[in-house]
Design a protein around this motif. Structure first.
Motif, PDB file in Angstrom:
ATOM      1  N   LEU A  61       2.540   9.522  -5.533  1.00 43.20           N
ATOM      2  CA  LEU A  61       3.006  10.861  -5.152  1.00 43.20           C
ATOM      3  C   LEU A  61       4.432  11.120  -5.632  1.00 43.20           C
ATOM      4  N   LYS A 112      -5.682  10.709  -0.854  1.00 48.18           N
ATOM      5  CA  LYS A 112      -5.056   9.592  -1.572  1.00 48.18           C
ATOM      6  C   LYS A 112      -5.128   8.319  -0.723  1.00 48.18           C
ATOM      7  N   VAL A 113      -4.771   8.460   0.553  1.00 46.06           N
ATOM      8  CA  VAL A 113      -4.771   7.308   1.457  1.00 46.06           C
ATOM      9  C   VAL A 113      -6.189   6.758   1.588  1.00 46.06           C
ATOM     10  N   LEU A 127       0.829  -1.201   0.000  1.00 47.69           N
ATOM     11  CA  LEU A 127       0.000   0.000   0.000  1.00 47.69           C
ATOM     12  C   LEU A 127       0.867   1.255   0.000  1.00 47.69           C
ATOM     13  N   ARG A 171      -8.637   6.949  -0.496  1.00 47.14           N
ATOM     14  CA  ARG A 171      -9.033   6.249  -1.736  1.00 47.14           C
ATOM     15  C   ARG A 171      -8.387   4.880  -1.839  1.00 47.14           C
ATOM     16  N   LEU A 172      -7.090   4.833  -1.502  1.00 51.41           N
ATOM     17  CA  LEU A 172      -6.382   3.557  -1.573  1.00 51.41           C
ATOM     18  C   LEU A 172      -7.001   2.540  -0.626  1.00 51.41           C
ATOM     19  N   LEU A 173      -7.481   3.033   0.532  1.00 46.08           N
ATOM     20  CA  LEU A 173      -7.996   2.122   1.561  1.00 46.08           C
ATOM     21  C   LEU A 173      -9.449   1.723   1.333  1.00 46.08           C
ATOM     22  N   ILE A 233      -2.801  14.299   0.406  1.00 47.38           N
ATOM     23  CA  ILE A 233      -2.242  12.993   0.766  1.00 47.38           C
ATOM     24  C   ILE A 233      -3.277  12.163   1.541  1.00 47.38           C
ATOM     25  N   LEU A 244       1.236   4.242  -2.749  1.00 51.07           N
ATOM     26  CA  LEU A 244       1.078   5.647  -2.380  1.00 51.07           C
ATOM     27  C   LEU A 244       2.301   6.440  -2.805  1.00 51.07           C
TER      28      LEU A 244
END
Lengths: 323, 323
Positions: free
Chosen positions: A268, B239-240, A260, B242-244, B236, A264
């Motif tokens: 970025l 982003k986190v 993960l 969305r990733l999760l 940021i 990320l």
């Protein structure tokens, strides 16, 4: 020859670039013995790469004025000169930004109706790319300069597919009365220009919102905004690293979420967005970050190729002829 | 009465503050019926809290000049006035920053040798706190203003324990020749002042490095740097998020690392660093963020109490008498 990591990075990136795009030919300008040494490892791309010898180099600490006066035999000077003399379509350098700008202005010149070139970069955002300029070429800007930056940024945004790119003007508030006299005057220019889709003031907190295709500011403000965001990202990454190495349990979590974090980091990754354009010049000059690694330098080469194919300088010239 | 979330947040924070610190008395200034309604829920702190009625309020959109001319019956005006008349030691407001600054300058005044107040905030860093000013009170600053900001910031840094606080001047590069004429002139003032431990130019990427106890800049640059960092942190975090939430596997990871994210969020929590000081005024005025929640507003109250106990205004006055 310069940049924080020396010529190796540029040569490795050039070789990879030649393999990826067989429509390009590369002049690698610098100290010939060193460069020959670096190229020998890879033969595949050799017929696309020529080495051009330059006995001198511009250091990262050279004052731009000094570079302009005393570095005519440097790799940077000769690389820009090769563009001036139509031996190359574009120049990419990871060297001293101020010197590259001074030499480019001196040898390549801006179009007659453009006072100063601006440094422009594509920012990753929550939506589409945002073109952000100026990032440090011009410490003091007039309202006219800011207006010109908007017109140039619009060309880049449209070349990457935006239909009516929304233009924002960086300010410390969104109310119409905010900002300095220069920003107030620039607002009038942008509002009154029928070519532009002016969307109003943007606060620095909105840089990565993706609500604007182009954000315009003077070079001092652009530099502060961009570096502040770099510092913040670094600060957060450091916090995460500390949290994940505090004890065996957090280390275990670290192993578990490694994929993960990798994703990320990749999303970025500054090297994915390397390559700042000097807009307003009559040819394409692209500045790679001084500490760019091979992947990042390659990205700057890709940006340069794209701008040549899209004929960005010519389109900018036309934009200003439509005045 | 103002702020993005209205008087409820301020009243809840005031009540909690009174319970936490029994050395404080609070005047809560605003529309009495509304405030009485809000206070009734909690009796514990009632003997420390008095309500002062004000029939009017300054809205978030009021122009500072309008507020100064027409809002003498507002809660903001009366709160600042209570400090002027020694009915209170400090005033905390989450309202319109420009109006609070204008009213404070008008009623409280700066010390004779200080031209303008500066907005100062404590930044979390990798090491100790960094005091960063000005954050928006002064769009255009002279070199003398920047010098005064350094002297005021030093007082705050020393009151929080720094022995020889290292002072930095925000610029777009660390080389001595960089920056505008004003920044160059400010550099001379800072270098030549024996009271200051001047550490040179700071780039915006170093804001959170903790290498400086005080970082000085004009209000425009400070605003851009701080808002850019807010925007980056938000970007940021998004982003986190969305990733999760991308698929069941990432959601599972999200559940697993929830405690870690909670801790990260808490360490970066802006409410832990709420409360910006208007330095240079003869009394303590603290600005809470407009969208502060109860916890954040409480933090601003804690900052105000600390500055009163530390006699920051008096110390700043002494700093300037030692000239």
């Amino acid at each position: 020859m310069s940049g924080d990591l020396g010529p190796r990075v540029a040569m490795l990136a050039a070789q990879k670039f030649a393999v990826l795009y067989n429509d390009v030919d590369l002049l690698v300008v610098g100290d010939e013995p060193q460069l020959l040494n670096l190229i020998s490892a890879n033969k595949a791309s050799q017929n696309q790469i020529s080495i051009v010898h330059a006995p001198d180099l511009v250091t990262m600490d050279d004052d731009p004025v000094v570079a302009l006066r005393h570095r005519q035999s440097s790799s940077m000077w000769r690389a820009v000169e090769s563009v001036k003399n139509d031996l190359a379509d574009a120049c990419v350098s990871a060297g001293n930004t101020g010197a590259l700008l001074a030499i480019s202005k001196h040898l390549i010149k801006t179009f007659p109706s453009i006072d100063r070139p601006a440094i422009c970069k594509a920012l990753p955002t929550a939506k589409d790319t945002t073109y952000f300029l100026d990032l440090g070429a011009n410490i003091n800007c007039t309202a006219e300069n800011l207006h010109q930056f908007a017109l140039m940024g619009q060309v880049l945004a449209m070349s990457s597919g935006a239909i009516k790119p929304r233009i924002g003007l960086l300010n410390i508030g969104t109310e119409k009365s905010k900002g300095t006299d220069i920003i107030q005057a620039a607002q009038s220019f942008l509002q009154d220009d029928a070519r532009l889709n002016y969307g109003g003031f943007v606060e620095a907190s909105e840089l990565f919102s993706g609500n604007f295709s182009v954000i315009v500011c003077d070079g001092f403000h652009g530099n502060i905004a961009l570096k502040s965001s770099e510092g913040t990202a670094h600060f957060i990454a450091e916090k995460v690293r500390r949290l994940l190495t505090k004890n065996w349990r957090s280390k275990l979590i670290g192993v578990f979420i490694a994929p993960l974090l990798k994703q990320l980091r990749s999303e970025l990754d500054p090297s994915r967005h390397n390559g700042a354009s000097f807009l307003g010049l009559q040819k394409t000059i692209v500045k790679s970050h001084g500490n760019a690694n091979e992947k990042a330098f390659l990205e700057a080469l890709v940006v340069a190729r794209e701008q040549v194919l899209q004929q960005i300088p010519t389109r900018i010239q036309q934009q200003f002829l439509n005045n």
